[in-house]
Design a protein around this motif. Structure first.
Motif, PDB file in Angstrom:
ATOM      1  N   PHE A 163      24.946  21.591  39.348  1.00 24.88           N
ATOM      2  CA  PHE A 163      24.224  22.431  40.306  1.00 24.88           C
ATOM      3  C   PHE A 163      24.682  22.216  41.745  1.00 24.88           C
ATOM      4  CE2 PHE A 163      21.216  22.565  36.732  1.00 24.88           C
ATOM      5  CZ  PHE A 163      21.113  23.949  36.605  1.00 24.88           C
ATOM      6  N   GLY A 164      25.366  21.137  42.029  1.00 22.30           N
ATOM      7  CA  GLY A 164      25.858  20.896  43.380  1.00 22.30           C
ATOM      8  C   GLY A 164      24.721  20.907  44.384  1.00 22.30           C
ATOM      9  N   ALA A 165      24.909  21.671  45.456  1.00 23.51           N
ATOM     10  CA  ALA A 165      23.912  21.693  46.528  1.00 23.51           C
ATOM     11  C   ALA A 165      22.591  22.296  46.062  1.00 23.51           C
ATOM     12  CB  ALA A 165      24.454  22.496  47.712  1.00 23.51           C
ATOM     13  N   HIS A 166      22.622  23.121  45.010  1.00 22.71           N
ATOM     14  CA  HIS A 166      21.394  23.759  44.515  1.00 22.71           C
ATOM     15  C   HIS A 166      20.506  22.775  43.752  1.00 22.71           C
ATOM     16  CE1 HIS A 166      18.730  26.823  42.943  1.00 22.71           C
ATOM     17  NE2 HIS A 166      19.068  26.554  41.687  1.00 22.71           N
ATOM     18  N   ALA A 167      21.071  21.635  43.351  1.00 25.54           N
ATOM     19  CA  ALA A 167      20.310  20.684  42.524  1.00 25.54           C
ATOM     20  C   ALA A 167      18.978  20.310  43.159  1.00 25.54           C
ATOM     21  CB  ALA A 167      21.150  19.433  42.254  1.00 25.54           C
ATOM     22  N   ALA A 168      18.992  20.133  44.473  1.00 21.10           N
ATOM     23  CA  ALA A 168      17.768  19.702  45.165  1.00 21.10           C
ATOM     24  C   ALA A 168      16.648  20.725  45.037  1.00 21.10           C
ATOM     25  CB  ALA A 168      18.072  19.432  46.636  1.00 21.10           C
ATOM     26  N   GLN A 169      17.027  21.995  44.782  1.00 23.37           N
ATOM     27  CA  GLN A 169      16.001  23.047  44.650  1.00 23.37           C
ATOM     28  C   GLN A 169      15.519  23.225  43.207  1.00 23.37           C
ATOM     29  OE1 GLN A 169      18.693  24.161  47.130  1.00 23.37           O
ATOM     30  NE2 GLN A 169      17.123  23.082  48.310  1.00 23.37           N
ATOM     31  N   VAL A 170      16.201  22.603  42.269  1.00 24.03           N
ATOM     32  CA  VAL A 170      15.847  22.821  40.870  1.00 24.03           C
ATOM     33  C   VAL A 170      14.655  21.941  40.473  1.00 24.03           C
ATOM     34  CG1 VAL A 170      16.653  22.700  38.474  1.00 24.03           C
ATOM     35  CG2 VAL A 170      18.233  23.388  40.278  1.00 24.03           C
ATOM     36  N   ALA A 171      13.602  22.584  39.988  1.00 23.55           N
ATOM     37  CA  ALA A 171      12.448  21.826  39.481  1.00 23.55           C
ATOM     38  C   ALA A 171      12.820  21.228  38.127  1.00 23.55           C
ATOM     39  CB  ALA A 171      11.250  22.749  39.334  1.00 23.55           C
ATOM     40  N   VAL A 172      12.544  19.946  37.982  1.00 24.14           N
ATOM     41  CA  VAL A 172      12.882  19.252  36.733  1.00 24.14           C
ATOM     42  C   VAL A 172      11.642  18.504  36.241  1.00 24.14           C
ATOM     43  CG1 VAL A 172      14.281  17.404  35.707  1.00 24.14           C
ATOM     44  CG2 VAL A 172      15.318  18.972  37.371  1.00 24.14           C
ATOM     45  N   SER A 173      11.360  18.641  34.950  1.00 30.05           N
ATOM     46  CA  SER A 173      10.315  17.785  34.393  1.00 30.05           C
ATOM     47  C   SER A 173      10.699  17.319  33.003  1.00 30.05           C
ATOM     48  CB  SER A 173       8.946  18.479  34.383  1.00 30.05           C
ATOM     49  OG  SER A 173       8.941  19.597  33.535  1.00 30.05           O
ATOM     50  N   ALA A 174      10.091  16.209  32.607  1.00 30.51           N
ATOM     51  CA  ALA A 174      10.351  15.602  31.308  1.00 30.51           C
ATOM     52  C   ALA A 174       9.033  15.607  30.532  1.00 30.51           C
ATOM     53  CB  ALA A 174      10.862  14.179  31.485  1.00 30.51           C
ATOM     54  N   THR A 175       8.870  16.635  29.701  1.00 34.85           N
ATOM     55  CA  THR A 175       7.575  16.782  29.026  1.00 34.85           C
ATOM     56  C   THR A 175       7.393  15.774  27.889  1.00 34.85           C
ATOM     57  OG1 THR A 175       8.537  18.590  27.722  1.00 34.85           O
ATOM     58  CG2 THR A 175       7.280  19.187  29.671  1.00 34.85           C
ATOM     59  N   LYS A 176       8.455  15.043  27.561  1.00 34.89           N
ATOM     60  CA  LYS A 176       8.294  13.978  26.556  1.00 34.89           C
ATOM     61  C   LYS A 176       7.318  12.908  27.038  1.00 34.89           C
ATOM     62  CE  LYS A 176      12.810  14.559  24.316  1.00 34.89           C
ATOM     63  NZ  LYS A 176      13.366  15.658  25.151  1.00 34.89           N
ATOM     64  N   SER A 177       7.085  12.851  28.357  1.00 34.82           N
ATOM     65  CA  SER A 177       6.083  11.912  28.870  1.00 34.82           C
ATOM     66  C   SER A 177       4.705  12.226  28.296  1.00 34.82           C
ATOM     67  CB  SER A 177       6.046  11.972  30.403  1.00 34.82           C
ATOM     68  OG  SER A 177       5.787  13.308  30.831  1.00 34.82           O
ATOM     69  N   ALA A 178       4.480  13.476  27.915  1.00 32.81           N
ATOM     70  CA  ALA A 178       3.168  13.881  27.390  1.00 32.81           C
ATOM     71  C   ALA A 178       3.137  14.016  25.871  1.00 32.81           C
ATOM     72  CB  ALA A 178       2.745  15.212  28.021  1.00 32.81           C
ATOM     73  N   HIS A 179       4.247  14.522  25.286  1.00 34.05           N
ATOM     74  CA  HIS A 179       4.210  14.752  23.823  1.00 34.05           C
ATOM     75  C   HIS A 179       5.130  13.815  23.048  1.00 34.05           C
ATOM     76  CE1 HIS A 179       7.994  16.933  24.293  1.00 34.05           C
ATOM     77  NE2 HIS A 179       7.428  17.793  25.112  1.00 34.05           N
ATOM     78  N   GLY A 180       5.874  12.984  23.751  1.00 34.62           N
ATOM     79  CA  GLY A 180       6.751  12.044  23.057  1.00 34.62           C
ATOM     80  C   GLY A 180       8.043  12.699  22.606  1.00 34.62           C
ATOM     81  N   HIS A 181       8.854  11.900  21.942  1.00 37.00           N
ATOM     82  CA  HIS A 181      10.172  12.378  21.519  1.00 37.00           C
ATOM     83  C   HIS A 181      10.121  12.728  20.027  1.00 37.00           C
ATOM     84  CE1 HIS A 181      14.258  13.222  21.205  1.00 37.00           C
ATOM     85  NE2 HIS A 181      14.820  12.069  21.518  1.00 37.00           N
ATOM     86  N   THR A 182      10.205  14.026  19.749  1.00 39.33           N
ATOM     87  CA  THR A 182      10.118  14.494  18.362  1.00 39.33           C
ATOM     88  C   THR A 182      11.503  14.591  17.715  1.00 39.33           C
ATOM     89  OG1 THR A 182      10.104  16.786  19.141  1.00 39.33           O
ATOM     90  CG2 THR A 182       7.963  15.757  18.757  1.00 39.33           C
ATOM     91  N   LEU A 183      12.478  13.904  18.260  1.00 40.61           N
ATOM     92  CA  LEU A 183      13.823  13.786  17.664  1.00 40.61           C
ATOM     93  C   LEU A 183      14.407  15.155  17.326  1.00 40.61           C
ATOM     94  CD1 LEU A 183      13.154  10.646  15.405  1.00 40.61           C
ATOM     95  CD2 LEU A 183      13.835  10.734  17.803  1.00 40.61           C
ATOM     96  N   GLY A 184      14.577  15.461  16.047  1.00 42.44           N
ATOM     97  CA  GLY A 184      15.209  16.722  15.670  1.00 42.44           C
ATOM     98  C   GLY A 184      14.436  17.958  16.068  1.00 42.44           C
ATOM     99  N   ALA A 185      13.160  17.822  16.356  1.00 40.90           N
ATOM    100  CA  ALA A 185      12.352  18.968  16.789  1.00 40.90           C
ATOM    101  C   ALA A 185      12.322  19.109  18.308  1.00 40.90           C
ATOM    102  CB  ALA A 185      10.926  18.836  16.262  1.00 40.90           C
ATOM    103  N   ALA A 186      12.875  18.142  19.017  1.00 36.97           N
ATOM    104  CA  ALA A 186      12.706  18.087  20.473  1.00 36.97           C
ATOM    105  C   ALA A 186      13.167  19.371  21.155  1.00 36.97           C
ATOM    106  CB  ALA A 186      13.474  16.894  21.035  1.00 36.97           C
TER     107      ALA A 186
END
Lengths: 78, 417
Positions: B322-345
């Motif tokens: 993303f270069g300079a645009h990276a700072a504008q990209v919203a990123v979240s990690a929803t595994k913090s709430a539902h965990g890592h479902t491996l092959g279903a992730a």
């Protein structure tokens, strides 16, 4: 004769059906039993009595036939 | 004019809820589906933070008889698949020619619970015989086949087993199938039920699981945070109905979003250590496949599992792409709430992201902004509370697997057609 209670308990847990209280004519299919689940059902009942039915034994279709199978297997065991 | 691919149905069973809407609502509300879990029939005491689908009731959904013929991974997958199918309104058109429609499914460990039960019976219980359905319950393509049978789909029915990229690859391959015209409709997703004692012990041996007790389990998965200490295993299933855009419009289907691109790559370096170069290749491939400029992307549902190395490497890949645009990209990690479902992730990520685009909402990474690791800086982390009322144009989902396989899906919001 061996105890039949574990077999009836298994059916109760597996299908949610009390075989002793339900209409004997009721089709097992009406409790969601299809050809696959019938295979498992008969296998587990065989295991309860440590027997293997002949391959030409017709599988039970109704609750009454399932009861008859359980009682027959129990009666054949010492 | 190339074909476009519409997402017309969404289904999900997760530790957050037994349906897509329940899971998504809980996610936006900032709830965690993780808790301390003790696997049943464990020969040695064992408890660990895990994501269990506690609201999921297979006996009610399938009837006891049928539920008993299905491994839990199939139960979860069929539930998600049939929710997506109904959601797309495809149950109301029986008699339609579906001989070219298909299923693409992902799972990592497939019927591990059935295998484990069988081994226990043989090695510990002293049984000589196994139940006659053991093979067809446990096989990795069981769930896909059940879905094809249930909906009468006569085209491709394939299962992808690519560790944690399984479902994302299944969705990507299904997408290409619809876009090429090979199939007008595909049901795509994945499911996993990895909380078998032996599977958990294997993951513990790899030393990548987050520790926790009854009190800390809910927030044990800490992606992008300084104190992250590993992933949290979870079970679940997710599904999308992918449909030829013109067909979907013609029948007046609700279109949640457009699946616009799919990219994949292999790190070809190390089985467990990811590579930002490899991940960047998949990200760039997805953008190119979607003819999407990096500047269009407003949100990335990160793979971020909460491991020490993995999270920083993923941020480095995003920064490179993303270069300079990276700072504008919203990123979240929803595994913090539902965990890592491996092959279903990849399927859960896709379902969440599609609903996010549809509702203009960005789910958050659970945890406080102050806890973020400076080494994971460079993007806009959405933490604590979900962002609502967001004007999202496009979003990516990342799925990066042990073995080095990477899969990225690129979605566009419905409004940008």
């Amino acid at each position: 004769m061996v105890d039949t209670a574990p077999a009836y308990r298994y059916v109760q847990e597996r299908l949610g059906v009390d075989l002793k209280a339900v209409d004997a004519a009721a089709e097992l299919a009406s409790f969601g039993v299809d050809s696959l689940s019938l295979l498992e059902l008969v296998f587990e009942i065989e295991e309860k009595f440590s027997v293997k039915l002949d391959e030409d034994t017709p599988p039970p279709r109704s609750c009454g036939e399932l009861v008859a199978l359980i009682e027959r297997l129990a009666a054949t065991k010492p | 004019m190339p074909r476009r691919v519409a997402v017309t149905g969404v289904g999900m069973v997760s530790p957050l809820g037994a349906t897509a809407q329940a899971s998504f609502d809980a996610l936006l509300a900032g709830r965690s589906g993780l808790r301390l879990h003790a696997p049943a029939e464990a020969p040695k005491p064992l408890s660990l933070p895990a994501g269990v689908c506690a609201d999921f009731d297979p006996a009610t959904l399938f009837g006891r008889a049928r539920a008993g013929t299905l491994d839990r991974y199939s139960q979860l997958g069929i539930a998600a698949g049939q929710e997506a199918w109904r959601d797309a309104g495809l149950e109301q058109s029986p008699g339609e020619d579906r001989e070219s429609w298909g299923v693409a499914w992902g799972t990592g460990v497939g019927g591990a619970l059935v295998f484990e039960r069988g081994y226990r019976d043989l090695f510990i219980g002293g049984r000589e015989r196994l139940p006659p359905l053991t093979v067809v319950q446990a096989m990795n393509n069981a769930c896909a086949s059940h879905l094809a049978i249930q909906f009468g789909l006569g085209g491709s029915c394939a299962t992808y087993s690519v560790a944690c990229a399984s479902a994302a690859m299944a969705i990507g391959e299904a997408f290409h199938r619809v876009r090429s015209g090979a199939a007008p409709v595909m049901l795509a997703g994945g499911s996993e039920a990895p909380l078998a004692y032996g599977v958990i012990r294997a993951w513990l041996a790899l030393q990548v699981l987050a520790p926790g007790d009854a009190e800390s389990a809910a927030l044990a998965c800490k992606p992008f945070q300084r104190e992250r200490a590993g992933l949290v295993l979870a079970e679940g299933g997710g599904a999308l109905v992918l449909e030829d855009w013109a067909r979907a419009e013609q029948r007046g289907a609700r279109i949640y979003a457009e699946l616009a691109g799919y990219g994949e790559s292999c790190d070809h370096g190390n089985l467990v250590r990811p590579s930002s170069e490899g991940q960047a290749r998949a990200l760039r491939a997805a953008l190119a496949d979607a003819a999407m400029a990096p500047q269009e992307v407003d949100y990335v549902n990160a793979h971020a599992t909460g491991t020490r190395e993995g999270d920083t490497i993923e941020i480095a890949a995003l920064a490179a792409v993303f270069g300079a645009h990276a700072a504008q990209v919203a990123v979240s990690a929803t595994k913090s709430a539902h965990g890592h479902t491996l092959g279903a992730a990849g399927a859960l990520a896709a379902a969440i992201t599609v609903l996010g685009l549809h509702h203009g909402a960005v789910p958050a990474t659970l945890g406080e902004a102050a806890a973020l690791d400076p080494e994971c800086a460079g993007v806009t982390h959405v933490t604590g509370a979900a962002r609502r009322g967001a004007q999202l144009r496009a979003a990516l989902t990342n799925a990066f697997a042990f073995g080095g396989s990477n899969a990225v899906l690129a979605f566009r919001a419905r409004a940008t057609d």
